[in-house]
Scaffold this motif. Structure first.
Motif, short mmCIF file in Angstrom:
data_model
loop_
_atom_site.label_atom_id
_atom_site.label_comp_id
_atom_site.label_asym_id
_atom_site.label_seq_id
_atom_site.Cartn_x
_atom_site.Cartn_y
_atom_site.Cartn_z
N GLY A 171 5.77 -0.95 3.56
CA GLY A 171 6.92 -1.82 3.09
C GLY A 171 7.25 -1.23 1.68
O GLY A 171 8.21 -1.93 1.11
N THR A 172 7.01 -0.07 1.00
CA THR A 172 7.37 0.20 -0.09
C THR A 172 7.93 1.67 0.03
O THR A 172 7.61 2.27 1.16
N THR A 173 8.27 2.36 -0.86
CA THR A 173 8.61 3.83 -1.01
C THR A 173 7.48 4.66 -0.96
O THR A 173 7.65 5.85 -0.78
N CYS A 174 6.37 4.15 -1.25
CA CYS A 174 5.09 4.81 -1.45
C CYS A 174 5.11 6.00 -2.73
O CYS A 174 4.71 6.96 -2.73
N ARG A 175 5.82 5.45 -3.68
CA ARG A 175 5.99 6.14 -4.79
C ARG A 175 5.96 5.22 -6.02
O ARG A 175 6.43 4.02 -6.07
N ASN A 176 5.32 5.72 -6.93
CA ASN A 176 5.05 4.80 -8.17
C ASN A 176 4.44 3.67 -8.15
O ASN A 176 4.95 2.87 -8.94
N LEU A 177 3.65 3.34 -7.27
CA LEU A 177 3.05 2.02 -7.21
C LEU A 177 2.10 1.81 -8.34
O LEU A 177 1.46 2.75 -8.87
N PRO A 178 1.91 0.59 -8.65
CA PRO A 178 1.08 0.19 -10.05
C PRO A 178 -0.43 0.73 -9.74
O PRO A 178 -0.84 1.06 -10.76
N GLN A 179 -0.88 0.74 -8.60
CA GLN A 179 -2.23 1.56 -8.43
C GLN A 179 -2.13 3.08 -8.74
O GLN A 179 -3.43 3.39 -9.14
N VAL A 180 -1.16 3.69 -8.56
CA VAL A 180 -1.03 5.04 -9.23
C VAL A 180 -1.51 4.96 -10.65
O VAL A 180 -2.39 5.86 -10.94
N HIS A 181 -1.02 3.95 -11.42
CA HIS A 181 -1.21 3.99 -12.94
C HIS A 181 -2.65 3.59 -13.24
O HIS A 181 -3.13 3.91 -14.05
N THR A 182 -3.09 2.87 -12.38
CA THR A 182 -4.55 2.49 -12.53
C THR A 182 -5.34 3.83 -12.23
O THR A 182 -6.02 3.87 -13.23
N ILE A 183 -4.97 4.46 -11.25
CA ILE A 183 -5.79 5.75 -11.12
C ILE A 183 -5.68 6.58 -12.35
O ILE A 183 -6.65 7.44 -12.49
N VAL A 184 -4.46 6.83 -12.64
CA VAL A 184 -4.19 7.80 -13.71
C VAL A 184 -4.99 7.40 -15.20
O VAL A 184 -5.68 8.30 -15.72
#
Ligand code: GLC
Length: 599
Positions: A267-280
């Motif tokens: 349901g998303t573009t699978c880009r830049n999701l908040p979890q990406v920022h958590t991982i970084v």
């Protein structure tokens, strides 16, 4: 002593690391495993690297220095193998390089490699390039000479030839759960509703059917690059161990490849999701605990609004460095339109960001140029997106009568959208009939890049004006991917000509050298200097200013083919020629001026 420091660092960062980890994974056992391994990797970090950690912690902003100049290169194209690069360090020194980005060199299968971005083993060097010890010898030699080394950490996916992928393909559930495996096409179909395509021509679709495994696997990039499932804490942990293993080989800058893509949600573009920022953020904390001299460079090739968030916040920083991708694309837009308004606006946007945020500036890299421009503004000036992209792509293929020579990349058969390939020199017209114009434009673009705050990074070969390599079409492993147009072998015979001031190579090499040295000498090139753009009175001339502690620098860059007189408010000294310009300066067509005044 080091261990005490390590435990202090751990103690300081653990509460945040743990809370982010638990929020994302809620798995205490995996967290404990992670922390145990942080100590193991710290333990096995060499003495000399621990010293480097200590030294760099004394100058935490070392990567913001105006003294840095980068170059990115393919090891095989440049010097055959890792030891060859070590032998060529004197050339890099001569080119003023002190930040060396080695393009992917880990084990990969040549027929399924994506230029090395399909990694089959994170702990093994591609055999024809050498072995891990050669990498360690190279990083140590670079450090001795005051050079920093950057490498790619391809974290979004592994190659289908990676051991995990092989075991997943063989049906081992534990490994299947490290990827996105679906027996039924309904889930892939759900994703496809909202996920755009990265390679619509060369690798259409986001999933690949594995006949032998009877499953679909998510493959955002090429079908042989299987997306890793970071919702699985084992994937995160194991990839962190790979990251630390590589950091312990002496790498200073870790380029986190395709990082916006690493978290997937239907349901998303699978880009830049908040979890990406958590991982970084967790990666940043982990690096600060184990190997504090190592910094993160985020590869965020996204629309402008998505880029800066990867710096994180002041309290919770993420990447140390990001690519200045919009400025790069807008620069090429300006070459084609000869209208500096959009570039000026873009540089104002960057100039307003906090000075602590450091960008990596570049004109060309190993990838295509995607036309990620500020379309709302262009539209308000009457330039519609599809027509404008078409114009740019036509211009840079020489179809509108320009001398530029490039090729399309991934033209989408449905939307007709396309990106562009070609070397800096060829896009500046070096393959055309007006070589001197091409040389001037090439130097002007570099002069503009070097005038900005941040780390300038040259693409190997650009220091001698290397042109396109049209021969890639003859190699079946490369022919379908036009990015190889600008991934040619280093022409060492032409590099010999840098001593000949009449040659294109000599003119470009000497021109760049002079500017690179000035950049190191003049304090107003410091990242924390004031930076602004100004109206030069001509739509084809970009005006930039810098100021620090009484030193005023002015840069003027003429994107037009005709010479142009630019009025000045005072008398300025020419930084390159030394002459004085009183209330006006004459710029040749495609030429530039760097001026200064001590106040
Ligand atoms: C990055 C690389 C690019 C590669 C892609 C997939 O965008 O720069 O070359 O194709 O990741 O790994």
């Amino acid at each position: 002593m080091n261990d005490i420091i390590f435990s202090d660092r751990l103690k300081l960062r653990e509460p945040e690391l743990k809370s982010l980890y638990m929020e994302l994974y809620g798995n205490e056992a995996c967290y404990r495993d992670l922390v145990r391994n942080l100590a193991v990797f710290h333990e096995s970090r060499s003495k000399s690297l621990k010293c480097r950690d200590a030294e760099k912690r004394m100058t935490p902003g070392w990567y913001k220095s105006e003294e840095l100049l980068g170059m990115m290169l393919y090891i095989d194209n440049f010097a055959g193998n890792l030891n060859g690069v070590r032998e060529k360090l004197p050339y890099l020194k001569k080119a003023n390089v002190n930040y060396l980005h080695l393009m992917p060199f880990l084990d990969t299968v040549p027929e399924r490699s994506d230029g090395g971005y399909a990694v089959a083993d994170f702990r093994k060097v591609r055999p024809d390039l050498g072995i891990m010890e050669d990498l360690e010898a190279l990083t140590a030699a670079c450090h001795e000479q005051g050079m920093n080394v950057c490498m790619d950490f391809v974290m979004n996916h592994t190659s289908e030839d990676h051991e995990w992928a092989k075991r997943a393909r063989a049906g081992e559930g534990q490994y299947m759960s490290r990827y996105f495996f679906y027996a039924d096409p309904s889930v892939p179909r759900e994703y496809d509703k909202t996920v755009p395509q990265v390679f619509p021509t060369t690798a259409p679709g986001n999933f690949t059917w594995l006949e032998d495994a009877g499953h679909w696997v998510m493959t955002t990039f090429y079908p042989y690059q299987w997306d890793l499932n970071y919702a699985n804490p084992i994937v995160f942990n194991e990839m962190m161990y790979n990251y630390l293993y590589l950091a312990n080989r002496g790498v200073d800058v870790v380029r986190i490849d395709a990082v916006p893509y690493i978290w997937k949600e239907i349901g998303t573009t699978c880009r830049n999701l908040p979890q990406v920022h958590t991982i970084v953020r967790m990666m940043r904390l982990i690096g600060e605990i184990v190997c504090p001299s190592v910094i993160l460079l985020g590869e965020v090739v996204m629309a402008p609004e998505y880029v800066a968030p990867y710096f994180g916040t002041e309290d919770r920083p993420e990447c140390h460095l990001l690519y200045n991708v919009t400025t790069m694309a807008t620069t090429w837009h300006t070459v084609a339109t000869r209208d500096v308004r959009l570039l000026r606006q873009q540089l104002d946007v960057v100039g307003r960001l906090p000075k602590t945020q450091v960008f990596l500036n570049y004109l060309r890299c190993h990838d295509d140029i995607g036309w990620g421009l500020d379309y709302p503004t262009l539209e308000s000036w009457g330039m519609g997106q599809p027509e404008h992209k078409q114009f740019l792509n036509d211009y840079f293929r020489g179809l509108t009568g320009s001398d530029a020579r490039g090729e399309l990349y991934n033209e989408d058969p449905v939307t007709r959208d396309a990106r562009l390939c070609g070397t800096t020199a060829s896009l500046c017209g070096m393959e055309g009939d007006h070589k001197q114009d091409a040389i001037r434009l090439d130097l002007t673009l570099h002069a503009m890049m070097l005038f900005q705050s941040g780390i300038p990074v040259l693409y190997s070969g650009d220091e001698i004006g290397q042109i396109n390599d049209w021969d890639y079409k003859r190699d079946p492993n490369k022919a379908a991917d036009s990015r190889y147009l600008h991934r040619g072998k280093m022409p060492w015979d032409l590099a010999e000509k840098i001593r000949d001031p009449e040659s294109a190579e000599g003119q470009i090499f000497a021109g760049l050298s002079q500017m690179e040295k000035l950049r190191r000498e003049k304090r107003a090139f410091a990242a924390h200097a004031d930076f602004w753009t100004w109206d030069t009175g001509s739509q084809q001339v970009l005006g930039l200013g810098r100021w620090l502690e009484g030193q005023l620098l002015v840069g003027l860059f003429n994107f037009g083919g005709e010479s142009c007189a630019v009025p000045l408010d005072d008398v300025y000294a020419d930084m390159l020629g030394g002459e004085l310009h009183s209330y006006a300066v004459e710029l040749p067509g495609y030429g530039f001026a760097w001026l200064e005044q001590e106040l």
